[in-house]
Motif scaffolding. Structure first.
Motif, short mmCIF file in Angstrom:
data_model
loop_
_atom_site.label_atom_id
_atom_site.label_comp_id
_atom_site.label_asym_id
_atom_site.label_seq_id
_atom_site.Cartn_x
_atom_site.Cartn_y
_atom_site.Cartn_z
N UNK A 117 7.20 13.40 4.21
CA UNK A 117 7.74 13.33 5.57
C UNK A 117 6.75 14.02 6.51
N UNK A 118 6.17 13.24 7.41
CA UNK A 118 5.13 13.77 8.30
C UNK A 118 5.63 14.17 9.67
N UNK A 119 6.94 14.02 9.92
CA UNK A 119 7.49 14.45 11.20
C UNK A 119 7.53 13.39 12.28
N UNK A 120 7.12 12.15 11.97
CA UNK A 120 7.13 11.08 12.97
C UNK A 120 8.51 10.43 13.03
N UNK A 121 9.07 10.36 14.24
CA UNK A 121 10.34 9.66 14.46
C UNK A 121 10.01 8.24 14.89
N UNK A 122 10.59 7.27 14.20
CA UNK A 122 10.24 5.87 14.43
C UNK A 122 11.48 5.01 14.45
N UNK A 123 11.36 3.85 15.07
CA UNK A 123 12.33 2.77 14.92
C UNK A 123 11.75 1.81 13.89
N UNK A 124 12.44 1.63 12.77
CA UNK A 124 11.93 0.83 11.65
C UNK A 124 12.70 -0.48 11.55
N UNK A 125 11.96 -1.57 11.33
CA UNK A 125 12.56 -2.89 11.16
C UNK A 125 11.94 -3.56 9.96
N UNK A 126 12.72 -4.39 9.28
CA UNK A 126 12.24 -5.06 8.07
C UNK A 126 12.33 -6.58 8.17
N UNK A 181 0.82 -1.21 0.00
CA UNK A 181 0.00 0.00 0.00
C UNK A 181 0.86 1.26 0.00
N UNK A 182 2.05 1.18 0.59
CA UNK A 182 2.94 2.34 0.62
C UNK A 182 4.39 1.95 0.73
N UNK A 183 5.27 2.84 0.32
CA UNK A 183 6.71 2.69 0.51
C UNK A 183 7.08 3.37 1.82
N UNK A 184 7.73 2.66 2.72
CA UNK A 184 8.16 3.20 4.00
C UNK A 184 9.68 3.34 4.01
N UNK A 185 10.15 4.56 4.28
CA UNK A 185 11.57 4.83 4.41
C UNK A 185 11.80 5.56 5.73
N UNK A 186 13.06 5.66 6.13
CA UNK A 186 13.45 6.58 7.19
C UNK A 186 14.59 7.45 6.69
N UNK A 187 14.55 8.72 7.11
CA UNK A 187 15.60 9.67 6.74
C UNK A 187 16.09 10.37 7.99
N UNK A 188 17.27 10.96 7.88
CA UNK A 188 17.79 11.80 8.95
C UNK A 188 16.89 13.03 9.09
N UNK A 189 16.32 13.29 10.28
CA UNK A 189 15.37 14.40 10.40
C UNK A 189 15.99 15.77 10.15
N UNK A 240 18.96 16.33 7.98
CA UNK A 240 19.51 16.48 6.63
C UNK A 240 18.60 15.93 5.54
N UNK A 241 17.67 15.06 5.92
CA UNK A 241 16.82 14.40 4.92
C UNK A 241 17.51 13.26 4.20
N UNK A 242 18.73 12.93 4.60
CA UNK A 242 19.47 11.84 3.95
C UNK A 242 18.84 10.49 4.29
N UNK A 243 18.75 9.61 3.30
CA UNK A 243 18.15 8.29 3.49
C UNK A 243 18.97 7.46 4.46
N UNK A 244 18.31 6.77 5.37
CA UNK A 244 18.94 5.82 6.29
C UNK A 244 18.60 4.42 5.78
N UNK A 245 19.61 3.69 5.38
CA UNK A 245 19.38 2.36 4.80
C UNK A 245 19.09 1.33 5.89
N UNK A 246 18.29 0.33 5.55
CA UNK A 246 18.05 -0.80 6.44
C UNK A 246 17.23 -0.42 7.66
#
Length: 453
Positions: free
Chosen positions: A327-336, A289-297, A299-305
């Motif tokens: 980017x909606x401003x939510x800080x999360x811990x992401x796992x795949x 349904x969506x692509x989920x990424x995380x970035x440095x809040x 710099x906006x740089x992509x955080x891999x993995x």
């Protein structure tokens, strides 16, 4: 009619456990179709990408997309709205007549942002999620249906629905699962009605619990001696929405017989909702349904993995007003990794919001860092508080804290400060106010945890 699987089947949709290589292939196929669709139809997306010198033909993979596509945020959307006098922020890809209903964000970090929805399949140029009916919810609601099925909702159940003004008529999703909604609001007698209706109909789900309602139920228990274990005896799930349940309030609900039945509903980057499953190990981000990424809040740089960062989401199936690298401003811990429940999609745990972070010297403070410490003091155990944050960087941590009863305020102030200092290593300034002041400072479904003054 929405065809449901057998009631004893754990998964609503086979895509929930799709092997990850197949899931990522499906995601990439949908992504490439979506970016072409949005570029052609969304004035905002087209302008945004043109300014970055980018065309859909430049993107040939998900990796290209996360490397090259520009980020977007609410401030840019609001600026477009105000500049062009366009309530849809330049995102609308369909005729206005195609919109079934509208909802909004909560507005706790700014003026509410409108979102448009259509009930039924999405545009024929885009793929619809498997198994959704032509007369049912659009495929971006499919994740919510999967999550609620996982909680144990089944046809013939009753569900308590405390209506929220945001996000549209969620009660229709209950109906899609064959659940009968029992509608309540936020009137002075509605919690008493809830107790009566719970005993009469024995519902299985409560949507949506909030700090405001939780405090009210505790007060009813204290003053009237109501047996809350009996009230909640039939419930399979209590959904907290808008903000997570605090540590002390969680213990209260567990005392009422709801251990393992407390679920968190959070935003999947404003594409839809995300919930934790029965394993309670993060909220599922449905990657079909969506692509989920995380970035440095910063710099906006992509955080891999895996890791912690600001959640960035892209809609794959919303043909009405799709968000692209939002980017909606939510800080999360992401796992795949694969969840213990068997689902192969990514999952994330909300940590806070970038707009809520306060920097006191070199120390980063978010509301969750002080929540438990405030609840540990008996007079402030309802966990009603707000960090006073006129700007991000401050010399002193100031917290406005609600209290119950008629305590000695000077000694209470010191005890709350001691508890917070033990938790975060900083001595805060504590402003004490009656609980009612905090509860009246926002809407009844969501208390702003940071305020400017």
């Amino acid at each position: 009619m929405f065809e449901l699987p057998p009631a004893d089947q754990r998964y609503l949709d086979p895509v929930e456990t799709l092997p990850r290589p197949q899931l990522l292939a499906l995601q990439q196929e949908r992504l490439l179709r979506m970016i072409d669709y949005a570029y052609q139809r969304s004035a905002f997306v087209r302008h945004h990408w043109d300014a970055a010198g980018l065309r859909p033909s430049d993107i040939r993979s998900t990796a290209d997309f996360t490397r090259l596509a520009p980020l977007m945020d609410k401030d840019q959307m609001r600026a477009w709205r105000d500049r062009h006098d366009d309530p849809f922020c330049g995102l609308l890809c369909t005729a206005v007549a195609d919109i079934s209903f509208m909802g909004s964000s909560s507005g706790t970090t700014g003026d509410p942002t409108l979102f448009s929805y259509r009930w039924g399949h999405d545009d024929g140029n885009l793929p619809a999620a498997p198994g959704l009916p032509a007369d049912g919810p659009s495929s971006y609601w499919g994740g919510t249906l999967r999550d609620w099925w996982e909680m144990g909702l089944r046809p013939g159940d009753y569900g308590i629905y405390f209506g929220l003004r945001m996000r549209g008529p969620m009660f229709r999703l209950l109906q899609t699962l064959g659940v009968t909604p029992v509608m309540l609001g936020y009137g002075p007698d509605d919690l008493h009605q809830f107790i009566d209706l719970s005993r009469r109909y024995r519902p299985t789900v409560f949507y949506a619990m909030t700090a405001y309602l939780g405090v009210g139920l505790q007060e009813i228990e204290r003053t009237m001696g109501i047996d809350m274990r009996d009230v909640f005896a039939s419930y399979k799930g209590i959904l907290f929405a808008g903000e997570p349940v605090g540590p002390k309030m969680r213990l209260t609900f567990e005392r009422w017989g709801l251990a393992g039945k407390i679920f968190n509903q959070t935003s999947f980057g404003d594409l839809g909702h995300a919930h934790d499953c029965r394993e309670h190990d993060g909220c599922h981000a449905w990657e079909d349904i969506g692509v989920a990424e995380i970035v440095d809040p910063e710099t906006g740089a992509t955080i891999e993995g895996n890791g912690r960062g600001e959640l960035v989401c892209t809609s794959l199936v919303n043909a009405v007003d799709p968000l692209i690298r939002y980017r909606g401003g939510d800080i999360v811990d992401l796992r795949r990794d694969t969840c213990e429940c068997g689902r192969t999609h990514a999952r994330f745990t909300p940590v806070g919001r970038s707009a809520d972070e306060a920097l006191i010297g070199a120390r980063s403070i978010l509301p969750m860092d002080v929540w438990g410490a405030i609840e540990d003091v008996p007079e402030t155990s309802n966990g009603l508080f707000q960090i006073v944050r006129p700007q991000r960087v401050m010399a002193t941590l100031t917290i406005r804290v609600g209290y119950a009863g008629k305590p000695a305020l000077d000694t209470l102030r010191e005890r709350v400060a001691d508890s917070v200092q033990a938790a975060v290593g900083l001595r805060p300034v504590i402003e004490l106010v009656p609980n009612e002041v905090i509860m009246q400072s926002g809407s009844r479904h969501k208390i702003p945890r940071t305020v400017k003054q």
